[in-house]
Design a protein around this motif. Structure first.
Motif, PDB file in Angstrom:
ATOM      1  N   HIS A   1       0.740  -1.126  -0.157  1.00 38.74           N
ATOM      2  CA  HIS A   1       0.256   0.150  -0.005  1.00 38.74           C
ATOM      3  C   HIS A   1       0.545   1.290  -0.066  1.00 38.74           C
ATOM      4  O   HIS A   1       2.620   1.223   0.691  1.00 38.74           O
ATOM      5  N   ARG A   2       0.181   2.343  -0.635  1.00 36.22           N
ATOM      6  CA  ARG A   2       1.363   3.461  -0.830  1.00 36.22           C
ATOM      7  C   ARG A   2       2.556   3.462  -1.625  1.00 36.22           C
ATOM      8  O   ARG A   2       3.163   4.548  -1.377  1.00 36.22           O
ATOM      9  N   CYS A   3       2.044   2.692  -2.305  1.00 33.19           N
ATOM     10  CA  CYS A   3       3.817   2.622  -2.750  1.00 33.19           C
ATOM     11  C   CYS A   3       3.173   2.274  -4.884  1.00 33.19           C
ATOM     12  O   CYS A   3       3.721   1.851  -4.974  1.00 33.19           O
TER      13      CYS A   3
ATOM     14  N   LYS B   1      -1.110 -15.521 -22.103  1.00 35.39           N
ATOM     15  CA  LYS B   1       0.120 -16.304 -21.559  1.00 35.39           C
ATOM     16  C   LYS B   1       0.393 -16.225 -20.386  1.00 35.39           C
ATOM     17  O   LYS B   1       1.181 -17.042 -19.361  1.00 35.39           O
ATOM     18  N   ARG B   2       0.745 -14.549 -20.432  1.00 34.02           N
ATOM     19  CA  ARG B   2       0.745 -13.917 -18.710  1.00 34.02           C
ATOM     20  C   ARG B   2      -0.330 -13.190 -17.890  1.00 34.02           C
ATOM     21  O   ARG B   2      -0.237 -12.472 -18.548  1.00 34.02           O
ATOM     22  N   LEU B   3      -0.400 -13.353 -16.645  1.00 29.58           N
ATOM     23  CA  LEU B   3      -1.549 -12.951 -16.125  1.00 29.58           C
ATOM     24  C   LEU B   3      -1.018 -12.377 -14.822  1.00 29.58           C
ATOM     25  O   LEU B   3      -0.217 -12.764 -13.684  1.00 29.58           O
ATOM     26  N   VAL B   4      -0.969 -10.945 -15.060  1.00 27.28           N
ATOM     27  CA  VAL B   4      -0.491  -9.746 -13.811  1.00 27.28           C
ATOM     28  C   VAL B   4      -2.045  -9.943 -12.286  1.00 27.28           C
ATOM     29  O   VAL B   4      -3.160  -9.201 -12.826  1.00 27.28           O
ATOM     30  N   VAL B   5      -1.368 -10.484 -11.485  1.00 31.30           N
ATOM     31  CA  VAL B   5      -2.757  -9.876 -10.788  1.00 31.30           C
ATOM     32  C   VAL B   5      -2.131  -9.305  -9.756  1.00 31.30           C
ATOM     33  O   VAL B   5      -1.269  -9.287  -9.024  1.00 31.30           O
ATOM     34  N   SER B   6      -2.709  -7.345  -9.985  1.00 28.75           N
ATOM     35  CA  SER B   6      -2.430  -7.083  -9.165  1.00 28.75           C
ATOM     36  C   SER B   6      -3.458  -6.598  -7.926  1.00 28.75           C
ATOM     37  O   SER B   6      -4.423  -6.203  -8.115  1.00 28.75           O
ATOM     38  N   ASP B   7      -3.028  -6.956  -6.479  1.00 32.89           N
ATOM     39  CA  ASP B   7      -4.331  -6.349  -5.313  1.00 32.89           C
ATOM     40  C   ASP B   7      -3.132  -6.113  -3.736  1.00 32.89           C
ATOM     41  O   ASP B   7      -2.759  -7.105  -3.374  1.00 32.89           O
ATOM     42  N   GLU B   8      -2.591  -4.683  -3.456  1.00 35.69           N
ATOM     43  CA  GLU B   8      -1.809  -5.388  -2.392  1.00 35.69           C
ATOM     44  C   GLU B   8      -2.863  -5.822  -0.840  1.00 35.69           C
ATOM     45  O   GLU B   8      -2.505  -6.147   0.162  1.00 35.69           O
ATOM     46  N   ASN B   9      -3.781  -6.028  -0.822  1.00 36.23           N
ATOM     47  CA  ASN B   9      -4.435  -6.255   0.183  1.00 36.23           C
ATOM     48  C   ASN B   9      -3.924  -8.617   0.165  1.00 36.23           C
ATOM     49  O   ASN B   9      -4.372  -8.556   1.367  1.00 36.23           O
ATOM     50  N   MET B  10      -3.643  -8.565  -0.830  1.00 36.68           N
ATOM     51  CA  MET B  10      -2.715 -10.010  -1.015  1.00 36.68           C
ATOM     52  C   MET B  10      -1.480  -9.675   0.249  1.00 36.68           C
ATOM     53  O   MET B  10      -1.737 -11.173   1.078  1.00 36.68           O
ATOM     54  N   LEU B  11      -1.845  -8.938   0.164  1.00 32.80           N
ATOM     55  CA  LEU B  11       0.079  -8.508   1.317  1.00 32.80           C
ATOM     56  C   LEU B  11      -0.906  -8.901   3.125  1.00 32.80           C
ATOM     57  O   LEU B  11       0.144  -9.031   4.133  1.00 32.80           O
ATOM     58  N   GLY B  12      -1.927  -7.802   3.606  1.00 26.60           N
ATOM     59  CA  GLY B  12      -2.256  -7.802   4.084  1.00 26.60           C
ATOM     60  C   GLY B  12      -2.553  -6.286   4.010  1.00 26.60           C
ATOM     61  O   GLY B  12      -3.564  -5.939   2.946  1.00 26.60           O
ATOM     62  N   THR B  13      -3.319  -5.598   5.342  1.00 19.58           N
ATOM     63  CA  THR B  13      -3.908  -4.309   4.748  1.00 19.58           C
ATOM     64  C   THR B  13      -3.420  -3.548   6.005  1.00 19.58           C
ATOM     65  O   THR B  13      -2.779  -3.705   6.806  1.00 19.58           O
ATOM     66  N   MET B  14      -3.942  -2.344   5.374  1.00 20.82           N
ATOM     67  CA  MET B  14      -2.958  -1.174   6.306  1.00 20.82           C
ATOM     68  C   MET B  14      -3.678  -0.680   7.596  1.00 20.82           C
ATOM     69  O   MET B  14      -3.285  -0.651   9.107  1.00 20.82           O
ATOM     70  N   ARG B  15      -4.931  -1.521   7.899  1.00 21.87           N
ATOM     71  CA  ARG B  15      -5.756  -1.466   9.204  1.00 21.87           C
ATOM     72  C   ARG B  15      -4.885  -2.202  10.420  1.00 21.87           C
ATOM     73  O   ARG B  15      -5.399  -1.492  11.449  1.00 21.87           O
ATOM     74  N   ARG B  16      -4.587  -3.200   9.654  1.00 17.68           N
ATOM     75  CA  ARG B  16      -3.937  -3.785  10.618  1.00 17.68           C
ATOM     76  C   ARG B  16      -2.627  -3.638  11.121  1.00 17.68           C
ATOM     77  O   ARG B  16      -2.071  -3.882  12.027  1.00 17.68           O
TER      78      ARG B  16
ATOM     79  N   ARG C   1      10.133  -4.299  12.772  1.00 21.18           N
ATOM     80  CA  ARG C   1       9.828  -4.683  11.702  1.00 21.18           C
ATOM     81  C   ARG C   1       9.780  -3.834  10.645  1.00 21.18           C
ATOM     82  O   ARG C   1       9.799  -2.865  10.624  1.00 21.18           O
ATOM     83  N   SER C   2      10.997  -4.420  10.013  1.00 24.78           N
ATOM     84  CA  SER C   2      11.445  -4.049   8.320  1.00 24.78           C
ATOM     85  C   SER C   2      11.337  -4.715   7.330  1.00 24.78           C
ATOM     86  O   SER C   2      10.660  -5.738   7.667  1.00 24.78           O
ATOM     87  N   TRP C   3      11.501  -3.839   6.083  1.00 28.18           N
ATOM     88  CA  TRP C   3      10.861  -4.758   5.003  1.00 28.18           C
ATOM     89  C   TRP C   3      11.554  -5.999   4.909  1.00 28.18           C
ATOM     90  O   TRP C   3      11.383  -6.739   4.397  1.00 28.18           O
ATOM     91  N   ARG C   4      13.144  -5.564   5.815  1.00 25.02           N
ATOM     92  CA  ARG C   4      13.623  -7.083   5.208  1.00 25.02           C
ATOM     93  C   ARG C   4      12.758  -8.334   6.048  1.00 25.02           C
ATOM     94  O   ARG C   4      12.839  -9.361   5.610  1.00 25.02           O
TER      95      ARG C   4
ATOM     96  N   GLN D   1       2.746  -2.098  13.231  1.00 29.30           N
ATOM     97  CA  GLN D   1       3.884  -2.968  12.353  1.00 29.30           C
ATOM     98  C   GLN D   1       3.240  -3.330  10.928  1.00 29.30           C
ATOM     99  O   GLN D   1       2.530  -3.328  10.828  1.00 29.30           O
ATOM    100  N   LEU D   2       3.875  -3.505  10.197  1.00 30.78           N
ATOM    101  CA  LEU D   2       4.415  -3.070   8.944  1.00 30.78           C
ATOM    102  C   LEU D   2       3.691  -5.798   8.659  1.00 30.78           C
ATOM    103  O   LEU D   2       4.551  -6.059   8.974  1.00 30.78           O
ATOM    104  N   TYR D   3       2.542  -5.430   8.052  1.00 32.50           N
ATOM    105  CA  TYR D   3       2.024  -6.865   7.370  1.00 32.50           C
ATOM    106  C   TYR D   3       2.887  -7.968   8.427  1.00 32.50           C
ATOM    107  O   TYR D   3       3.296  -8.797   7.865  1.00 32.50           O
ATOM    108  N   PRO D   4       2.412  -7.996   9.270  1.00 30.75           N
ATOM    109  CA  PRO D   4       2.334  -9.144  10.709  1.00 30.75           C
ATOM    110  C   PRO D   4       2.318 -10.905   9.848  1.00 30.75           C
ATOM    111  O   PRO D   4       3.201 -11.355  10.272  1.00 30.75           O
ATOM    112  N   ALA D   5       0.686 -10.413   9.417  1.00 26.51           N
ATOM    113  CA  ALA D   5       1.028 -11.799   8.275  1.00 26.51           C
ATOM    114  C   ALA D   5       1.220 -11.663   7.467  1.00 26.51           C
ATOM    115  O   ALA D   5       0.148 -12.876   6.423  1.00 26.51           O
ATOM    116  N   ALA D   6       1.696 -11.651   6.073  1.00 25.89           N
ATOM    117  CA  ALA D   6       2.686 -12.118   5.235  1.00 25.89           C
ATOM    118  C   ALA D   6       3.131 -12.944   4.985  1.00 25.89           C
ATOM    119  O   ALA D   6       1.967 -13.041   3.584  1.00 25.89           O
TER     120      ALA D   6
END
Length: 329
Positions: A31-33, A101-116, A184-187, A122-127
């Motif tokens: 999100h926000r990227c 042949k190649r399908l791009v599926v884009s949805d930031e909520n796959m990673l988690g939610t900003m609310r959580r 918790r960081s991006w790493r 912390q960043l995406y604790p359930a990623a």
């Protein structure tokens, strides 16, 4: 702290897995990227891309019930997961019949939610858990996962500003300190994702390089040329202070700073600490990320010659800020 350009290492062109008619590339945000801008670009160029064999699913499709039952939640019944996987399999078959042949599926909520993220500071604790469920649901078709990252102070300022306009209130000094000093960081997010998707390539695209350049991002994702139309439209940017004040009750609006800049609630020392952590994450990625992920550099930058520059990437050294680092938004 100066951020230097990284070697350009675009993803190799996806090759179809044995027995699979189509490759799936999951673009998971964050999100926000500039994710919404990328999705807008993909929708506007959908017909052109389809002629190239590239399909696109964005939130308009994935959040209309397609992913229902796939992501882990408070109610995680196996029956719901089976139904979700079956619904997804039918949608994939439909795309294959259309010649994708190649399908791009884009949805930031796959990673988690900003609310959580904000609830737990912390960043995406359930990623990792979430990505394991999604990759499994695609039944071996996922070849690549694309993650966007952003300087932590700007990411959190943008997230908090987005929430502020939606009535979530101004965070307390304690909450801001909790976020700024979080471990918790991006790493950590990258490590969790990579551990959950063995055998799938994980690519990391920095916001500071790819924001406002969805065509360059698509080229990096697919390994081929991208349409130039509709690539300069910025969507869902963080509201500036006047817009925030207009959307808030007068007593809360009075607590915001004056001016028309974007809102940044962090003290300078807090922001500096978060930027130092982000610099460490970028260094880790630039040196191989322990084999877990690959950093995608600026496609317009030429590789460095034999005489390398001396980058000032040591934690704590903050000489001159790189002008490429975008403000929150």
């Amino acid at each position: 702290m100066t951020i230097v350009p990284f070697p350009t290492t675009p993803p190799r062109r996806a090759t179809r897995s044995r027995g699979k008619a189509m490759d799936v590339i999951l673009h998971i945000g964050a999100h926000r990227c500039a994710t919404t801008s990328f999705q807008h670009y993909m929708r506007r160029n959908a017909e052109v891309l389809l002629r190239q064999g590239i399909g696109f699913w964005g939130p308009h499709r994935t959040r209309s019930g397609m992913f229902h039952g796939i992501a882990p939640g408070r109610i995680s019944a196996s029956k719901r997961r089976r139904r979700g996987a079956g619904r997804l399999a039918e949608a994939l078959s439909s795309s294959t019949r259309r010649g994708v042949k190649r399908l791009v599926v884009s949805d930031e909520n796959m990673l988690g939610t900003m609310r959580r993220n904000m609830a737990e500071a912390q960043l995406y604790p359930a990623a990792g858990e979430r990505m394991a469920h999604f990759v499994q649901a695609f039944e071996g078709s996922v070849t690549d996962v694309i993650l966007n990252i952003r300087a932590l102070d700007h990411y959190w300022a943008s997230s908090l500003g987005y929430g502020l306009k939606r009535g979530r209130g101004i965070p307390s000094p304690v909450a801001l300190e909790w976020i700024a000093s979080g471990e918790r960081s991006w790493r950590d997010v990258i490590t969790d994702i990579a551990s959950a998707i063995p055998g799938t390539r994980l690519w990391v695209l920095p916001f500071e390089i790819f924001a406002g350049r969805p065509d360059a991002q698509l080229a990096a994702v697919t390994g081929g040329p991208a349409p130039g139309e509709h690539c300069r439209q910025w969507c869902n940017a963080t509201p500036r202070l006047p817009e925030l004040r207009a959307a808030m009750p007068p007593d809360l609006a009075a607590a915001l700073p004056r001016g028309d800049a974007r809102w940044n609630p962090f003290f300078p020392a807090q922001a500096a600490h978060m930027r130092a952590v982000y610099a460490d994450d970028l260094m880790w990625l630039a040196t191989g990320a322990d084999g877990l992920a690959r950093l995608v550099g600026d496609p317009d930058k030429k590789p460095a010659g034999q005489t390398l520059p001396r980058p000032e990437l040591t934690r704590g050294r903050r000489n001159d800020q790189n002008r490429r680092l975008a403000r929150a938004g």
